[in-house]
Design an enzyme around this catalytic site. Structure first.
Site, PDB file in Angstrom:
ATOM      1  N   ARG A 261       0.846  -1.203   0.000  1.00  0.00           N
ATOM      2  CA  ARG A 261       0.000   0.000   0.000  1.00  0.00           C
ATOM      3  C   ARG A 261       0.872   1.240   0.000  1.00  0.00           C
ATOM      4  O   ARG A 261       1.844   1.324   0.733  1.00  0.00           O
ATOM      5  CB  ARG A 261      -0.909   0.006   1.241  1.00  0.00           C
ATOM      6  CG  ARG A 261      -1.851  -1.171   1.243  1.00  0.00           C
ATOM      7  CD  ARG A 261      -2.793  -1.167   2.425  1.00  0.00           C
ATOM      8  NE  ARG A 261      -3.587  -2.391   2.404  1.00  0.00           N
ATOM      9  CZ  ARG A 261      -4.511  -2.722   3.290  1.00  0.00           C
ATOM     10  NH1 ARG A 261      -4.763  -1.885   4.276  1.00  0.00           N
ATOM     11  NH2 ARG A 261      -5.182  -3.847   3.185  1.00  0.00           N
ATOM     12  N   ARG A 276       2.397   0.922  10.201  1.00  0.00           N
ATOM     13  CA  ARG A 276       1.972   1.378   8.882  1.00  0.00           C
ATOM     14  C   ARG A 276       3.125   1.240   7.892  1.00  0.00           C
ATOM     15  O   ARG A 276       3.949   2.117   7.748  1.00  0.00           O
ATOM     16  CB  ARG A 276       1.493   2.843   8.965  1.00  0.00           C
ATOM     17  CG  ARG A 276       0.699   3.318   7.757  1.00  0.00           C
ATOM     18  CD  ARG A 276       0.167   4.724   7.983  1.00  0.00           C
ATOM     19  NE  ARG A 276      -0.787   4.773   9.086  1.00  0.00           N
ATOM     20  CZ  ARG A 276      -2.091   4.489   8.969  1.00  0.00           C
ATOM     21  NH1 ARG A 276      -2.596   4.163   7.807  1.00  0.00           N
ATOM     22  NH2 ARG A 276      -2.883   4.545  10.010  1.00  0.00           N
ATOM     23  N   GLU A 348      -6.019  -1.267  15.295  1.00  0.00           N
ATOM     24  CA  GLU A 348      -6.660  -2.213  14.376  1.00  0.00           C
ATOM     25  C   GLU A 348      -5.668  -3.293  13.929  1.00  0.00           C
ATOM     26  O   GLU A 348      -4.556  -3.004  13.515  1.00  0.00           O
ATOM     27  CB  GLU A 348      -7.161  -1.450  13.141  1.00  0.00           C
ATOM     28  CG  GLU A 348      -7.772  -2.370  12.094  1.00  0.00           C
ATOM     29  CD  GLU A 348      -8.023  -1.648  10.764  1.00  0.00           C
ATOM     30  OE1 GLU A 348      -8.159  -0.414  10.769  1.00  0.00           O
ATOM     31  OE2 GLU A 348      -8.066  -2.346   9.736  1.00  0.00           O
ATOM     32  N   SER A 351      -9.911  -6.527  10.066  1.00  0.00           N
ATOM     33  CA  SER A 351     -11.115  -5.850   9.624  1.00  0.00           C
ATOM     34  C   SER A 351     -11.958  -6.917   8.931  1.00  0.00           C
ATOM     35  O   SER A 351     -11.500  -7.519   7.975  1.00  0.00           O
ATOM     36  CB  SER A 351     -10.694  -4.764   8.628  1.00  0.00           C
ATOM     37  OG  SER A 351     -11.649  -3.765   8.569  1.00  0.00           O
ATOM     38  N   ARG A 389       1.493  -6.311  12.471  1.00  0.00           N
ATOM     39  CA  ARG A 389       0.909  -5.720  13.682  1.00  0.00           C
ATOM     40  C   ARG A 389       0.846  -6.748  14.804  1.00  0.00           C
ATOM     41  O   ARG A 389       0.889  -6.383  15.988  1.00  0.00           O
ATOM     42  CB  ARG A 389      -0.479  -5.148  13.374  1.00  0.00           C
ATOM     43  CG  ARG A 389      -0.383  -3.906  12.492  1.00  0.00           C
ATOM     44  CD  ARG A 389      -1.700  -3.209  12.245  1.00  0.00           C
ATOM     45  NE  ARG A 389      -1.492  -2.040  11.383  1.00  0.00           N
ATOM     46  CZ  ARG A 389      -2.437  -1.170  11.050  1.00  0.00           C
ATOM     47  NH1 ARG A 389      -3.681  -1.340  11.506  1.00  0.00           N
ATOM     48  NH2 ARG A 389      -2.155  -0.147  10.276  1.00  0.00           N
TER      49      ARG A 389
END
Length: 427
Positions: A261, A276, A348, A351, A389
């Site tokens: 990303r 991130r 988070e 999801s 994460r």
RNA sequence: GGAGGGGUGGCAGAGUGGACUAAUGCGGCGGUCUUGAAAACCGUUGGGUGGCAACGCCCCGGGGGUUCGAAUCCCUCCCCCUCCGCCA
């Protein structure tokens, strides 16, 4: 994508959805274009009907040796009129499709209404926060102290937001991938797949990344291919354009892939650590299910993802995203947020979403009912879970005063019995 | 990269300008027969779109063109297969 007929017949519902999501879209323009297109279509169809009939007559007359010059001339003019109408239809459709591709899914009635994440609804919490008799560190300090995370050299090799894992850190990453895949395939009934990591535009449109998230993705220079931002894209597209048998449903798939990303627009956000990254690993869960029970399947999928964190002993909470926070293609979404004691907050880590028929309409993934009718499946997916994460969460939750990190029991078999991470040595 | 072959309904597979309104087979659905099932036989069966309906229109890899009329002819792009070359 929503069905045009649905938008036409439920315009106020769509309008409310746009407002609740905080999205700008000229719905009235869309509706009037739809009306215009249908009127033009009817007009053109009538002319085509005439042409089809007369052309057939011409064929018969020619065979009988009757002169057809007049009819030919007449049909030529009809053909020209059709061409004019077709041009109008095409330009109308272009604008209509542009708008239609940008209408988001309708949020489920159980989704809390609100403009942003502060309206997300906490559903439940699991696990006890670890207690420390020292000041817990963020994972980047722990990882650098053990020399298992090398941020500087990740930047040297690529650019910022790329990290080099070393020694027991790399082993931990690999162990987590295998642990999660084993859990989902052996205990939750998912079939493992390993898909292409570069995909074409058709895939990106089908799952809803295109046209909205174009700038979020890495694109190849000389080929019309994109690096996947999540395994959701290739895995959901496995059955693109196919009609499945009703007995084949539900289909449960899981996949480990790297994800890429660009994180455009998040400059200065989470610049430290693994939270991130431009490249990260993820184990993803994907389901194709019967439309009648997709929301039950979402609950089960979420539980499957939660079990990863439970087995790893990581405290977390589950929140339902509000309309303002819900992604474009989703009708409902649960986020799993893991506790990061080094930062004193939940972040988070998964999801889990039900896209109802929004993706399957774009992807044309259908199943044939007992009566022989083709119907769209419902698609769901969820992280099961994000690996990077999870590494961050393990480092922070299992850190020790001496800078080492205990290995959760379920992971030890995947790390050759290693009980404590102490550095780069692979023993 | 070079040469050749090919893309047609859920699948297989015919179809080289006018009855293609896409043959045929398999599969699916309904039925006959049977205690039940299988087999056999009979019927039926693509997707999309417009319309209250009758009915119409579109779809043979994508796009464009020729023609009164295109699955069929022309142009262009994409993809797949085989062989050769290169290569993990």
């Amino acid at each position: 994508m929503l069905e045009l007929k649905f938008i036409r017949e439920h315009a106020e519902l769509v309008r409310a959805s746009l407002i609740n999501r905080g999205m700008e879209l000229n719905l009235d323009r869309l509706l009037s274009l739809d009306e215009k297109r249908r009127a033009l279509q009817t007009e053109a169809d009538d002319l085509r009907s005439i042409r089809n009939r007369v052309s057939k007559e011409i064929g018969e007359m020619v065979r009988k040796g009757i002169d057809v010059t007049d009819k030919r001339e007449e049909m030529k003019r009809v053909g020209e009129n059709i061409a004019i109408l077709e041009k109008k239809i095409k330009s109308t459709e272009e604008e209509l499709d542009f708008l239609l591709a940008r209408v988001p899914n309708i949020p489920h009635e159980s989704v809390p209404v609100g403009p942003d994440e502060s309206y997300n609804r906490e559903e439940r919490r699991w696990g006890e926060f670890p207690q420390f008799d020292f000041q817990p560190l963020p994972h980047w300090d722990i990882g650098q102290g053990l020399d298992i995370l090398d941020f500087e050299r990740g930047v040297k090799i690529a650019e910022s937001r790329f990290t080099l894992l070393k020694g027991q850190g790399a082993l931990l990453e690999r162990a987590l991938i295998n642990f999660m895949l084993d859990l989902h395939t052996r205990e939750h009934g998912y079939t493992e797949v390993f898909p292409p990591i570069l995909v074409n535009e058709g895939c990106m449109f089908a799952t809803g990344q295109l046209p909205k998230l174009e700038k979020e993705m890495y694109r190849c220079k000389d080929d019309p291919l994109y690096l996947i931002p999540t395994a959701e894209v290739p895995v959901t597209n496995i059955y693109r354009g196919e009609i499945l048998d009703e007995e084949d449903l539900p289909i449960y798939l899981c996949a480990y892939t790297p994800c890429f990303r660009r994180e455009a627009g998040s400059y200065g956000k989470d610049v430290r650590g693994l939270i991130r990254q431009h490249q990260f690993n993820k184990v993803e869960l994907v389901k194709m299910v019967h439309p009648d029970n997709s929301f039950d399947e979402l609950e089960k999928l979420t539980n499957d993802a939660e079990e990863v964190l439970q087995k790893l002993g990581l405290p977390y909470r589950v929140v339902t995203l509000s309309t303002g926070d819900l992604s474009f293609a989703a009708a409902k979404c649960y986020d799993l947020e893991v506790w990061l004691p080094g930062q004193g907050e939940y972040r988070e880590i998964s999801s889990c979403s039900n896209f109802t028929d929004f993706q399957s309409r774009r992807a044309q993934i259908r199943f044939r009912t007992k009566k022989g009718k083709a119907r769209l499946v419902h698609t769901l997916n969820g992280s099961g879970v994000a690996i990077g994460r999870t590494v961050a969460a393990i480092l922070e939750n299992y850190q020790q005063r001496d800078g080492s990190v205990m290995v959760p029991e379920v992971l030890q078999p995947y790390m050759h019995g290693l009980e404590r991470i102490t550095g780069t040595r692979n023993e």
